[in-house]
Design a protein around this motif. Structure first.
Motif, mmCIF file in Angstrom:
data_model
loop_
_atom_site.group_PDB
_atom_site.id
_atom_site.type_symbol
_atom_site.label_atom_id
_atom_site.label_comp_id
_atom_site.label_asym_id
_atom_site.label_seq_id
_atom_site.Cartn_x
_atom_site.Cartn_y
_atom_site.Cartn_z
ATOM 1 N N ALA A 88 0.825 -1.220 0.000
ATOM 2 C CA ALA A 88 0.000 0.000 0.000
ATOM 3 C C ALA A 88 0.856 1.266 0.000
ATOM 4 O O ALA A 88 0.632 2.160 -0.825
ATOM 5 N N PRO A 89 1.859 1.387 0.892
ATOM 6 C CA PRO A 89 2.707 2.579 0.803
ATOM 7 C C PRO A 89 3.509 2.656 -0.487
ATOM 8 O O PRO A 89 3.806 3.761 -0.966
ATOM 9 N N ALA A 90 3.853 1.505 -1.066
ATOM 10 C CA ALA A 90 4.563 1.526 -2.349
ATOM 11 C C ALA A 90 3.694 2.141 -3.432
ATOM 12 O O ALA A 90 4.169 2.935 -4.264
ATOM 13 N N VAL A 91 2.412 1.786 -3.442
ATOM 14 C CA VAL A 91 1.499 2.353 -4.422
ATOM 15 C C VAL A 91 1.369 3.860 -4.234
ATOM 16 O O VAL A 91 1.333 4.628 -5.200
ATOM 17 N N GLU A 92 1.321 4.310 -2.985
ATOM 18 C CA GLU A 92 1.230 5.756 -2.737
ATOM 19 C C GLU A 92 2.485 6.470 -3.225
ATOM 20 O O GLU A 92 2.406 7.575 -3.766
ATOM 21 N N GLU A 93 3.650 5.843 -3.042
ATOM 22 C CA GLU A 93 4.881 6.463 -3.522
ATOM 23 C C GLU A 93 4.933 6.467 -5.052
ATOM 24 O O GLU A 93 5.429 7.412 -5.668
ATOM 25 N N ILE A 94 4.399 5.434 -5.662
ATOM 26 C CA ILE A 94 4.285 5.421 -7.124
ATOM 27 C C ILE A 94 3.394 6.562 -7.588
ATOM 28 O O ILE A 94 3.724 7.287 -8.530
ATOM 29 N N LEU A 95 2.272 6.732 -6.911
ATOM 30 C CA LEU A 95 1.352 7.807 -7.295
ATOM 31 C C LEU A 95 1.986 9.183 -7.076
ATOM 32 O O LEU A 95 1.763 10.107 -7.862
ATOM 33 N N ARG A 96 2.772 9.325 -6.020
ATOM 34 C CA ARG A 96 3.438 10.603 -5.775
ATOM 35 C C ARG A 96 4.459 10.911 -6.855
ATOM 36 O O ARG A 96 4.571 12.057 -7.321
ATOM 37 N N SER A 97 5.197 9.901 -7.269
ATOM 38 C CA SER A 97 6.362 10.143 -8.124
ATOM 39 C C SER A 97 6.153 9.780 -9.584
ATOM 40 O O SER A 97 7.018 10.042 -10.410
ATOM 41 N N ALA A 98 4.998 9.192 -9.912
ATOM 42 C CA ALA A 98 4.814 8.668 -11.266
ATOM 43 C C ALA A 98 3.983 9.566 -12.158
ATOM 44 O O ALA A 98 3.432 9.106 -13.157
ATOM 45 N N LEU A 99 3.875 10.858 -11.798
ATOM 46 C CA LEU A 99 3.315 11.794 -12.753
ATOM 47 C C LEU A 99 4.259 11.859 -13.954
ATOM 48 O O LEU A 99 5.369 11.331 -13.900
ATOM 49 N N PRO A 100 3.857 12.487 -15.061
ATOM 50 C CA PRO A 100 4.690 12.453 -16.261
ATOM 51 C C PRO A 100 6.153 12.743 -15.968
ATOM 52 O O PRO A 100 6.477 13.623 -15.152
ATOM 53 N N PRO A 101 7.083 12.007 -16.610
ATOM 54 C CA PRO A 101 8.508 12.195 -16.335
ATOM 55 C C PRO A 101 8.941 13.636 -16.568
ATOM 56 O O PRO A 101 8.338 14.353 -17.365
ATOM 57 N N PRO A 102 9.985 14.097 -15.883
ATOM 58 C CA PRO A 102 10.428 15.479 -16.034
ATOM 59 C C PRO A 102 10.759 15.824 -17.480
ATOM 60 O O PRO A 102 11.380 15.046 -18.188
ATOM 61 N N ARG A 103 10.320 16.992 -17.896
ATOM 62 C CA ARG A 103 10.599 17.490 -19.235
ATOM 63 C C ARG A 103 10.901 18.975 -19.126
ATOM 64 O O ARG A 103 10.589 19.613 -18.120
ATOM 65 N N ASP A 104 11.477 19.526 -20.167
ATOM 66 C CA ASP A 104 11.831 20.944 -20.124
ATOM 67 C C ASP A 104 10.612 21.816 -19.875
ATOM 68 O O ASP A 104 10.688 22.845 -19.220
ATOM 69 N N ASP A 105 9.455 21.411 -20.425
ATOM 70 C CA ASP A 105 8.240 22.214 -20.290
ATOM 71 C C ASP A 105 7.249 21.546 -19.349
ATOM 72 O O ASP A 105 6.054 21.722 -19.451
ATOM 73 N N ASP A 106 7.787 20.762 -18.380
ATOM 74 C CA ASP A 106 6.929 19.958 -17.514
ATOM 75 C C ASP A 106 5.902 20.805 -16.769
ATOM 76 O O ASP A 106 4.752 20.413 -16.623
ATOM 77 N N GLU A 107 6.324 21.961 -16.275
ATOM 78 C CA GLU A 107 5.424 22.786 -15.485
ATOM 79 C C GLU A 107 4.216 23.228 -16.300
ATOM 80 O O GLU A 107 3.113 23.376 -15.785
ATOM 81 N N GLN A 108 4.433 23.459 -17.600
ATOM 82 C CA GLN A 108 3.343 23.917 -18.444
ATOM 83 C C GLN A 108 2.346 22.804 -18.742
ATOM 84 O O GLN A 108 1.215 23.051 -19.112
ATOM 85 N N ARG A 109 2.768 21.570 -18.597
ATOM 86 C CA ARG A 109 1.922 20.444 -18.980
ATOM 87 C C ARG A 109 1.209 19.803 -17.800
ATOM 88 O O ARG A 109 0.159 19.202 -17.973
ATOM 89 N N THR A 110 1.785 19.885 -16.615
ATOM 90 C CA THR A 110 1.239 19.108 -15.503
ATOM 91 C C THR A 110 0.474 19.948 -14.492
ATOM 92 O O THR A 110 -0.004 19.420 -13.512
ATOM 93 N N GLY A 111 0.376 21.252 -14.706
ATOM 94 C CA GLY A 111 -0.409 22.063 -13.792
ATOM 95 C C GLY A 111 -1.898 21.817 -13.989
ATOM 96 O O GLY A 111 -2.388 21.742 -15.115
ATOM 97 N N LEU A 112 -2.601 21.648 -12.884
ATOM 98 C CA LEU A 112 -4.050 21.453 -12.940
ATOM 99 C C LEU A 112 -4.708 22.816 -13.126
ATOM 100 O O LEU A 112 -4.503 23.726 -12.324
ATOM 101 N N MET A 113 -5.506 22.980 -14.171
ATOM 102 C CA MET A 113 -5.992 24.302 -14.542
ATOM 103 C C MET A 113 -7.211 24.732 -13.747
ATOM 104 O O MET A 113 -8.094 23.941 -13.441
#
Length: 382
Positions: free
Chosen positions: A246-271
Motif C-alpha cells: 500500500a505505501p509503495a502504491v502511494e509512492e508510485i502515485l506521488r512520483s509517477a506523474l509524467p517524467p520530467p521534461r523541459d516544459d513539464d510545469e506547463q503540462r502538468t499544472g491542474l488548470m
C-alpha cells in the motif's frame, strides 16, 4: 521578495497564454479547495488556454453556478460506483484480469512492451466493464482519447472528443431501452432532484469517465514499473515485505506523474480560472486569469517530502496531491489504487523483470495530455 520566492510565478502555457503557476504544496492544497477558483470562464472563446487539448485544455463553460451544481450532481451519482463496497466486489475480477494479462505476457518471448501488454489493457478492460463499453472497441476509443488529449493540434483534439462523444451517444441510446448493471445505465436511470440525466449529457460524462478511467492509470502503471525496475533496493524491500504494498502504491502515485521534461510545469499544472479578484501571497490574481496548480512540484516539496527525488516505498506519511484535494478530489482514486495494488502484488510472484533498454532510451509521450511512455520494453530470464 519576488513572486517566484513565494511559490507563485508567471509563465506562458503551451497555447501561448499567460498563467499563474503555483508550486508549493501548502499553496496548491489550499487552492484546490478554494471556491474562488473553478473550471468555467465568463468568456470561454477568449479565455486563456493551457493547450490545444479538448480535455483540460480550456474552460468547461461560462457559468460557475452551473459548474458547481453539475459537479455536486455528478459526485452524488457516481460516489456509490467507487465506494469501498463496490471496490471489494471488483477486486476478484481485477485479479483475474491481471493474471490473464501477465500469463499472456510471460508466455511470449522477451523482450515485450509492457505498455502494450499490461499498462494499457488493464485499466481499459476494467473501465470498459464498469461503464458498459465493449472492450472490443478499445482500438477506436483509444485513438479518439489520444486525439482528444493532443496538446498541439486543436482541430484533431476537437474531432477526437466529438468522435468519442458520438460513440458514447450510440451506447447510451442502446442502454435507454436495454439498461444493464453498468455506470452508463446508472446515469440514465437514477433521478436527481426528480429528473434523470439526458442522453447527450450522459454521453459526455461517459466519454470523460472512459478517458480518465484508463489514460491516467496507464501512466501510473508505466511510471510504477519504471520506478521499481530502476530502484532494485526498493523492489527487493517490497518482495521481502508485502505489507509495503500500500505505501509503495502511494509512492508510485506521488512520483509517477509524467517524467520530467523541459516544459513539464506547463503540462502538468491542474488548470483553474479565478472567479473573482484574488490576493494570494501578496500577488494580485485578476478575475478570469488562468491558474495552474502544480501537482508535480507540490509532490516534490521538501517541507512535506524529505529527499523528494528519492523513490522510497517506506515513505509515511505520504500526503501526495496526485488525486487532488477538497471538493474536486478524484472520484476514481479508489479504483486506481485497487488496480495498482493488485497488479504490483501479482508481479511479486512472477519472474523478475528488468528493462530491455537503458532508461535514457525510453521516450515520453510529449504530445499527449497524460504523458507517460511511448513504450516500456522489459525482459526476464526464461
Amino acid at each position: 521578495m519576488t513572486s517566484a520566492d513565494l511559490g507563485i510565478r508567471r509563465l506562458r502555457t503551451l497555447a501561448g497564454d499567460p498563467a499563474w503557476l503555483i508550486t508549493r504544496y501548502d499553496d496548491v492544497k489550499a487552492l484546490l479547495a478554494d471556491q474562488r477558483l473553478g473550471r468555467s470562464h465568463p468568456d470561454p472563446t477568449h479565455a486563456p488556454r493551457v493547450s490545444g487539448s479538448a480535455i483540460f485544455g480550456g474552460p468547461t463553460g461560462d457559468d460557475p453556478a452551473a459548474e458547481d451544481t453539475d459537479r455536486v450532481r455528478m459526485r452524488r451519482l457516481l460516489a456509490p460506483v467507487f465506494s469501498a463496497r463496490r471496490m471489494a466486489l471488483l477486486r476478484p475480477r481485477i485479479e483475474t484480469i491481471v493474471d490473464e494479462l501477465l500469463d499472456a505476457m510471460f508466455a511470449r518471448t522477451p523482450p515485450v512492451d509492457l505498455h502494450e501488454a499490461v499498462s494499457f489493457p488493464l485499466p481499459a478492460l476494467v473501465i470498459s466493464e464498469l461503464l458498459g463499453v465493449p472492450y472490443a472497441d478499445r482500438d477506436d476509443f483509444r485513438r479518439w482519447s489520444d486525439d482528444a488529449a493532443n496538446l498541439v493540434d486543436p482541430d484533431r483534439a476537437q474531432l477526437g472528443l466529438f468522435s468519442l462523444w458520438q460513440y458514447m451517444r450510440g451506447l447510451v441510446e442502446a442502454k435507454r431501452t436495454q439498461p444493464a448493471d453498468d455506470v452508463l445505465s446508472l446515469l440514465l436511470t437514477t433521478p436527481h432532484e426528480g429528473t434523470v440525466m439526458g442522453p447527450d449529457e450522459a454521453a459526455m460524462l461517459g466519454a470523460g469517465l472512459l478517458f480518465a478511467g484508463h489514460e491516467t492509470t496507464v501512466t501510473a502503471i508505466d511510471g510504477g514499473v519504471l520506478r521499481l525496475l530502476t530502484n532494485p533496493d526498493q523492489r527487493a524491500a517490497l518482495a521481502t515485505d508485502p505489507d509495503l504494498l500500500a505505501p509503495a502504491v502511494e509512492e508510485i502515485l506521488r512520483s509517477a506523474l509524467p517524467p520530467p521534461r523541459d516544459d513539464d510545469e506547463q503540462r502538468t499544472g491542474l488548470m483553474r480560472y479565478a472567479r473573482e479578484d484574488i490576493e494570494f501571497d501578496g500577488v494580485q490574481i485578476a478575475a478570469g486569469e488562468l491558474v495552474l496548480l502544480g501537482l508535480r512540484t507540490a509532490n516534490q516539496d521538501t517541507v512535506h517530502f524529505p529527499d523528494p527525488a528519492r523513490f522510497d516505498i517506506t515513505r509515511m506519511p505520504n500526503p501526495h496531491l496526485s488525486f487532488g484535494f477538497g471538493p474536486r478530489f478524484c472520484l476514481g482514486a479508489p479504483l486506481a489504487r485497487l488496480e495498482l495494488q493488485v497488479l504490483f502484488a501479482a508481479l511479486l510472484h512472477r519472474p523478475d523483470l528488468r528493462l530491455a533498454v537503458p532508461p535514457e532510451e525510453l521516450r515520453p509521450r510529449r504530445d499527449i495530455l497524460t504523458g507517460g511512455l511511448q513504450t516500456l520494453p522489459v525482459t526476464w530470464s526464461t
